[in-house]
Design an enzyme around this catalytic site. Structure first.
Site, PDB file in Angstrom:
ATOM      1  N   ASP A  31       0.851  -1.183   0.000  1.00 21.73           N
ATOM      2  CA  ASP A  31       0.000   0.000   0.000  1.00 21.73           C
ATOM      3  C   ASP A  31       0.888   1.234   0.000  1.00 21.73           C
ATOM      4  O   ASP A  31       1.924   1.262   0.680  1.00 21.73           O
ATOM      5  CB  ASP A  31      -0.907   0.000   1.239  1.00 21.73           C
ATOM      6  CG  ASP A  31      -2.141   0.869   1.074  1.00 21.73           C
ATOM      7  OD1 ASP A  31      -1.977   2.083   0.859  1.00 21.73           O
ATOM      8  OD2 ASP A  31      -3.267   0.331   1.164  1.00 21.73           O
ATOM      9  N   ASP A  32       0.492   2.262  -0.750  1.00 22.94           N
ATOM     10  CA  ASP A  32       1.274   3.501  -0.736  1.00 22.94           C
ATOM     11  C   ASP A  32       0.801   4.476   0.340  1.00 22.94           C
ATOM     12  O   ASP A  32       1.374   5.562   0.499  1.00 22.94           O
ATOM     13  CB  ASP A  32       1.275   4.172  -2.111  1.00 22.94           C
ATOM     14  CG  ASP A  32      -0.101   4.672  -2.542  1.00 22.94           C
ATOM     15  OD1 ASP A  32      -1.073   4.514  -1.768  1.00 22.94           O
ATOM     16  OD2 ASP A  32      -0.205   5.201  -3.664  1.00 22.94           O
ATOM     17  N   LEU A  33      -0.239   4.095   1.071  1.00 19.73           N
ATOM     18  CA  LEU A  33      -0.794   4.883   2.178  1.00 19.73           C
ATOM     19  C   LEU A  33      -1.286   6.258   1.722  1.00 19.73           C
ATOM     20  O   LEU A  33      -1.383   7.180   2.525  1.00 19.73           O
ATOM     21  CB  LEU A  33       0.226   5.034   3.318  1.00 19.73           C
ATOM     22  CG  LEU A  33       0.731   3.721   3.936  1.00 19.73           C
ATOM     23  CD1 LEU A  33       1.717   4.008   5.055  1.00 19.73           C
ATOM     24  CD2 LEU A  33      -0.433   2.883   4.438  1.00 19.73           C
ATOM     25  N   SER A  35      -4.342   6.765   0.552  1.00 22.36           N
ATOM     26  CA  SER A  35      -5.689   6.832   1.114  1.00 22.36           C
ATOM     27  C   SER A  35      -5.870   5.812   2.234  1.00 22.36           C
ATOM     28  O   SER A  35      -6.641   6.050   3.163  1.00 22.36           O
ATOM     29  CB  SER A  35      -6.753   6.615   0.029  1.00 22.36           C
ATOM     30  OG  SER A  35      -6.557   5.367  -0.620  1.00 22.36           O
ATOM     31  N   ASP A  55       3.898   2.017  -4.467  1.00 17.38           N
ATOM     32  CA  ASP A  55       2.853   2.395  -5.425  1.00 17.38           C
ATOM     33  C   ASP A  55       2.768   1.325  -6.511  1.00 17.38           C
ATOM     34  O   ASP A  55       3.797   0.935  -7.084  1.00 17.38           O
ATOM     35  CB  ASP A  55       3.230   3.756  -6.041  1.00 17.38           C
ATOM     36  CG  ASP A  55       2.102   4.383  -6.829  1.00 17.38           C
ATOM     37  OD1 ASP A  55       1.361   3.650  -7.522  1.00 17.38           O
ATOM     38  OD2 ASP A  55       1.966   5.621  -6.780  1.00 17.38           O
ATOM     39  N   ALA A  78      -5.785  -2.363  -4.613  1.00 12.65           N
ATOM     40  CA  ALA A  78      -5.273  -1.001  -4.758  1.00 12.65           C
ATOM     41  C   ALA A  78      -5.822  -0.378  -6.036  1.00 12.65           C
ATOM     42  O   ALA A  78      -5.794  -1.000  -7.100  1.00 12.65           O
ATOM     43  CB  ALA A  78      -3.746  -1.019  -4.791  1.00 12.65           C
ATOM     44  N   TYR A 146     -13.652   5.794 -14.395  1.00  8.74           N
ATOM     45  CA  TYR A 146     -13.392   4.750 -13.396  1.00  8.74           C
ATOM     46  C   TYR A 146     -13.932   3.410 -13.857  1.00  8.74           C
ATOM     47  O   TYR A 146     -13.218   2.392 -13.847  1.00  8.74           O
ATOM     48  CB  TYR A 146     -14.024   5.155 -12.058  1.00  8.74           C
ATOM     49  CG  TYR A 146     -14.075   4.054 -11.037  1.00  8.74           C
ATOM     50  CD1 TYR A 146     -12.910   3.575 -10.457  1.00  8.74           C
ATOM     51  CD2 TYR A 146     -15.290   3.484 -10.659  1.00  8.74           C
ATOM     52  CE1 TYR A 146     -12.950   2.552  -9.519  1.00  8.74           C
ATOM     53  CE2 TYR A 146     -15.339   2.473  -9.723  1.00  8.74           C
ATOM     54  CZ  TYR A 146     -14.161   2.003  -9.156  1.00  8.74           C
ATOM     55  OH  TYR A 146     -14.207   0.978  -8.243  1.00  8.74           O
ATOM     56  N   LYS A 204     -25.647  15.748   2.650  1.00  5.68           N
ATOM     57  CA  LYS A 204     -25.875  16.390   1.358  1.00  5.68           C
ATOM     58  C   LYS A 204     -26.195  15.325   0.323  1.00  5.68           C
ATOM     59  O   LYS A 204     -25.456  14.354   0.162  1.00  5.68           O
ATOM     60  CB  LYS A 204     -24.648  17.186   0.919  1.00  5.68           C
ATOM     61  CG  LYS A 204     -24.827  17.876  -0.436  1.00  5.68           C
ATOM     62  CD  LYS A 204     -23.544  18.555  -0.908  1.00  5.68           C
ATOM     63  CE  LYS A 204     -23.269  19.786  -0.091  1.00  5.68           C
ATOM     64  NZ  LYS A 204     -22.110  20.551  -0.664  1.00  5.68           N
TER      65      LYS A 204
END
Length: 310
Positions: A31-33, A35, A55, A78, A146, A204
């Protein structure tokens, strides 16, 4: 069994890591941390999980991690998963979701990985279809970058299977929710609503609130992910509940749970937003012996109870 979980410090990934450890697996996390949060892994690392920071766009690093740990299974979670970011920066989205997936597959091919389980999307990959609940046989016509990048990545799974015999499967997730989802992010409306209500603010709603999604509890999802790794299936499989829930219904249930009244705030609908999304899950039951166990009201109650105070 030694396993690698890319994105394992994130919401779904860290829940999967815990379940794998519970099942007796050795677990390595990549994990690249950016998020994901190391705090999500504190208990897992205390139980022996290993964190490698990097990454997935860095192919050499991905290959070095796979070569070092020699996992038998790779769970590839990821990703860039924000629909709005994908529309604003489609090239970034493609680099993470397509190039990153190719790097994982190539590392697996080079170093003897037995099985790759890929987290795809059911909420975004089919697009504006009229067939609800939507089966895996429906054409994929994404309405966001996406969804398009995830569909493209799925095609690379097929390519690596045809060329090299690398066993893999794409799992098309519904809208996942539950403990550890970031209320400050954009991917999880339930976590965002919980965070707003905890702060005493109004949720919202973008659009009318009548748009529906197929919300699947993370605890149910991770059991399906593990079942998919144990199977020999290679065709994509939907993972959802086959039930539609509107955004207005979410707000009603959560305001009842929180005891915080008041009407939600409304804003214009966002580009690429679908009116309806719901997944047929017959194939998941037939191929994996899996069915979702958590009803939306129960899952929301668990999620609200786990949401930290501000």
């Amino acid at each position: 069994m030694r396993t690698l979980v890319t994105g394992g410090a994130g919401f779904i990934g860290s829940n999967l890591v815990d379940a794998l450890l519970d099942a007796g697996h050795e677990v390595v996390i990549l994990d690249d941390l950016s998020s994901g949060k190391e705090a999500n892994l504190e208990q897992a690392m205390a139980r022996g999980a290993i964190l490698e920071i990097g990454d997935i766009r860095d192919g050499e690093h991905v290959t070095s991690v796979v070569a070092k740990h020699r996992p038998e299974w790779v769970f590839h979670l990821a990703a860039q998963m924000d629909v709005r970011v994908s529309l604003e920066q489609p090239a970034l989205d493609a680099r993470k979701n397509v190039e990153g997936t190719v790097n994982v597959l190539e590392a697996g091919r080079l170093h003897g990985v037995q099985r790759v389980v890929f987290s795809s999307t059911g909420g975004a990959i089919y697009g504006d279809t009229e067939l609800i609940p939507t089966p895996e046989t429906e054409p994929c016509l994404p309405m966001s970058a996406y969804g398009q990048s995830k569909f493209c990545a799925e095609q690379y799974l097929g390519l690596f299977h045809r060329l090299y015999g690398l066993s893999s499967i794409a799992l098309r997730f519904g809208n996942v929710y539950g403990p550890r989802q970031d209320p400050h992010g954009e991917a999880g409306v339930i976590a965002i609503f919980c965070g707003k209500l905890k702060q005493g603010e109004r949720p919202k709603i973008f659009g009318t609130g009548e748009q529906t999604r197929d919300y699947i509890y993370v605890g149910d999802l991770v059991q399906a992910i593990i079942a998919a790794a144990q199977s020999s299936e290679t065709d994509p499989i939907n993972l959802g509940t086959e039930e539609e829930t509107s955004v207005l219904t979410l707000v009603r249930i959560l305001t009842d749970l929180s005891g915080i009244g008041g009407d939600p705030e409304f804003a214009p609908a966002r580009l690429g937003e679908l009116d309806r999304s719901c997944l047929a899950v017959t194939r998941a039951g037939d191929a994996l012996g899996w069915t979702p166990a958590t009803a939306i009201a129960e899952g929301l109650e668990k999620t609200w109870a786990s949401t930290p105070d501000p």
